[in-house]
Design an enzyme around this catalytic site. Structure first.
Site, short mmCIF file in Angstrom:
data_model
loop_
_atom_site.label_atom_id
_atom_site.label_comp_id
_atom_site.label_asym_id
_atom_site.label_seq_id
_atom_site.Cartn_x
_atom_site.Cartn_y
_atom_site.Cartn_z
N ASP A 42 58.97 62.67 -33.66
CA ASP A 42 59.48 64.14 -33.38
C ASP A 42 59.32 65.00 -34.50
OD1 ASP A 42 60.56 65.66 -31.42
OD2 ASP A 42 62.72 65.54 -31.99
N ASN A 80 57.06 67.80 -34.20
CA ASN A 80 55.76 68.64 -34.25
C ASN A 80 55.74 70.21 -34.23
OD1 ASN A 80 54.74 65.89 -34.79
ND2 ASN A 80 53.52 66.22 -32.79
N ASN A 134 58.23 64.69 -20.75
CA ASN A 134 57.38 65.62 -21.68
C ASN A 134 56.39 66.21 -20.63
OD1 ASN A 134 57.04 63.78 -24.66
ND2 ASN A 134 58.44 65.45 -24.18
N ILE A 180 68.19 58.72 -28.92
CA ILE A 180 67.25 57.82 -28.52
C ILE A 180 65.92 58.38 -27.48
CG2 ILE A 180 66.88 55.50 -27.23
CD1 ILE A 180 68.32 55.22 -29.62
N SER A 181 66.34 59.64 -26.57
CA SER A 181 65.65 60.28 -25.62
C SER A 181 64.96 59.41 -25.07
CB SER A 181 64.69 61.25 -26.42
OG SER A 181 65.40 62.25 -27.25
C1 IPE Z 1 61.03 62.41 -27.69
O1 IPE Z 1 60.76 63.64 -28.19
C2 IPE Z 1 59.56 61.88 -27.32
C3 IPE Z 1 58.62 61.78 -28.14
C4 IPE Z 1 58.67 61.83 -29.42
C5 IPE Z 1 57.10 61.59 -27.34
P1 IPE Z 1 61.14 64.98 -27.74
O2 IPE Z 1 60.95 65.95 -28.37
O3 IPE Z 1 60.80 65.06 -26.22
O4 IPE Z 1 62.96 64.59 -27.33
P2 IPE Z 1 64.20 65.44 -27.07
O5 IPE Z 1 63.53 66.62 -26.02
O6 IPE Z 1 64.38 66.04 -28.29
O7 IPE Z 1 65.18 64.55 -26.61
C1 IPE Z 2 56.99 65.21 -30.97
O1 IPE Z 2 57.16 66.64 -31.26
C2 IPE Z 2 55.78 65.52 -30.09
C3 IPE Z 2 56.02 64.85 -28.51
C4 IPE Z 2 57.22 64.96 -28.06
C5 IPE Z 2 54.89 65.02 -27.75
P1 IPE Z 2 57.78 67.85 -30.28
O2 IPE Z 2 56.87 68.49 -29.79
O3 IPE Z 2 58.99 67.32 -29.69
O4 IPE Z 2 58.40 68.83 -31.60
P2 IPE Z 2 59.86 69.32 -31.66
O5 IPE Z 2 61.00 68.44 -31.41
O6 IPE Z 2 59.59 70.55 -30.69
O7 IPE Z 2 59.77 70.31 -33.11
MG MG Z 3 60.74 67.21 -29.92
#
Ligand code: IPE
Ligand code: IPE
Ligand code: MG
Length: 251
Positions: A18, A20, A66, A193-194
């Site tokens: 998480d 990115n 997602n 844990i998401s």
């Molecule tokens: C969890 O991250 C999913 C992945 C890393 C692929 P999210 O960014 O989607 O989770 P939340 O929204 O913070 O719970």
């Molecule tokens: C994790 O990074 C990648 C995926 C969930 C696909 P994010 O895109 O959730 O990055 P943040 O949490 O918004 O910074």
């Molecule tokens: Mg995220």
């Protein structure tokens, strides 16, 4: 750098990759640039885990939830996934890495399936390390799917509901095929844990780090493993044990 005891490695490491988007936005870039940088971190960490001797690495790459993100971001993620699979083929083969995917794979676009399916088949017998990508994955969805499969077998008369126990149920949860999770890492600072490996991580040691995924490197992985090794895993008992017993380990 954190020192790691190679005799007591977590067998199954899972990572919620998480941060990115925040990584990119903090530098004034589009979120998708963060995902691209994140794919470089995937390469780095797969290699480091293999070198370390971890047997199973499960990466949360795309959740069922997602899909609700803006379409251009979802498309960019799918394209990056395809690119990753194409460019990593040789690395996986050379390093004996078996590739698996868990999640509702049928929801992925054909452009991804067309490279994912053959690569899983090609690496199926490799035993150096198992890399599982959680794609269109949700922990609740996986449990519901398992319940549905068992219910269908019962309806077909193949299964007596009284036979359903923890081991039988677990045999229907694909993410646990490689063993229950020993160490669950989440980057990006959130402590949740998401909907990741709800079944397999029931007794996982949790390690949360502020580091954003694109910045996560070998030293961070070693630090997570060292933190794991400082824990006392009791599984409800009074003496510690290294790994959670797996009901199918004896098979
Ligand atoms: C969890 O991250 C999913 C992945 C890393 C692929 P999210 O960014 O989607 O989770 P939340 O929204 O913070 O719970
Ligand atoms: C994790 O990074 C990648 C995926 C969930 C696909 P994010 O895109 O959730 O990055 P943040 O949490 O918004 O910074
Ligand atoms: Mg995220």
């Amino acid at each position: 750098m954190a020192s790691v005891d190679l005799q007591r490695l977590p067998r199954h490491v899972a990572i919620i990759m998480d941060g990115n988007g925040r990584w990119a936005q903090s530098q004034g870039h589009l979120r998708t640039l963060g995902h691209r940088e994140g794919s470089h971190a995937v390469r780095r960490i797969v290699r480091a885990a293999r070198r370390l001797g971890v047997q199973a690495l499960t990466l949360f790459a795309f959740s069922e939830q997602n899909w609700e993100r803006p379409a251009p971001e979802v498309m960019a993620l799918m394209e990056l996934l395809r690119e990753y699979l194409v460019t990593e083929r040789e690395e996986l083969l050379e390093n004996g890495i078996r590739l698996r995917a868990v999640g509702r794979i049928d929801r992925l676009p054909a452009t991804v399936r067309d490279v994912l399916d053959p690569l899983m088949a090609e690496t199926a017998d490799l035993r150096g390390m198992t890399l599982t990508l959680a794609l269109s994955y949700g922990g609740r969805e996986e449990i519901v799917d398992a319940a549905r499969r068992l219910a269908e077998r019962a309806r077909a008369g193949e299964l007596d509901p009284r036979e359903v126990d923890e081991a039988l149920f677990e045999a229907n949860v694909p993410s646990v095929d490689v063993g229950r999770v020993d160490l669950l890492v989440r980057t990006g600072g959130e402590q949740r844990i998401s909907n990741f490996l709800l079944w397999g991580a029931a007794y996982a040691e949790l390690h949360f780090t502020e580091r954003l995924w694109p910045d996560f490197d070998e030293a961070d992985l070693y630090e997570a493993v060292a933190a794991y090794q400082r824990r006392d895993r009791r599984f409800g008992r009074v003496t510690s044990a290294d790994h959670e017993p797996h009901p199918r380990a004896a098979e």
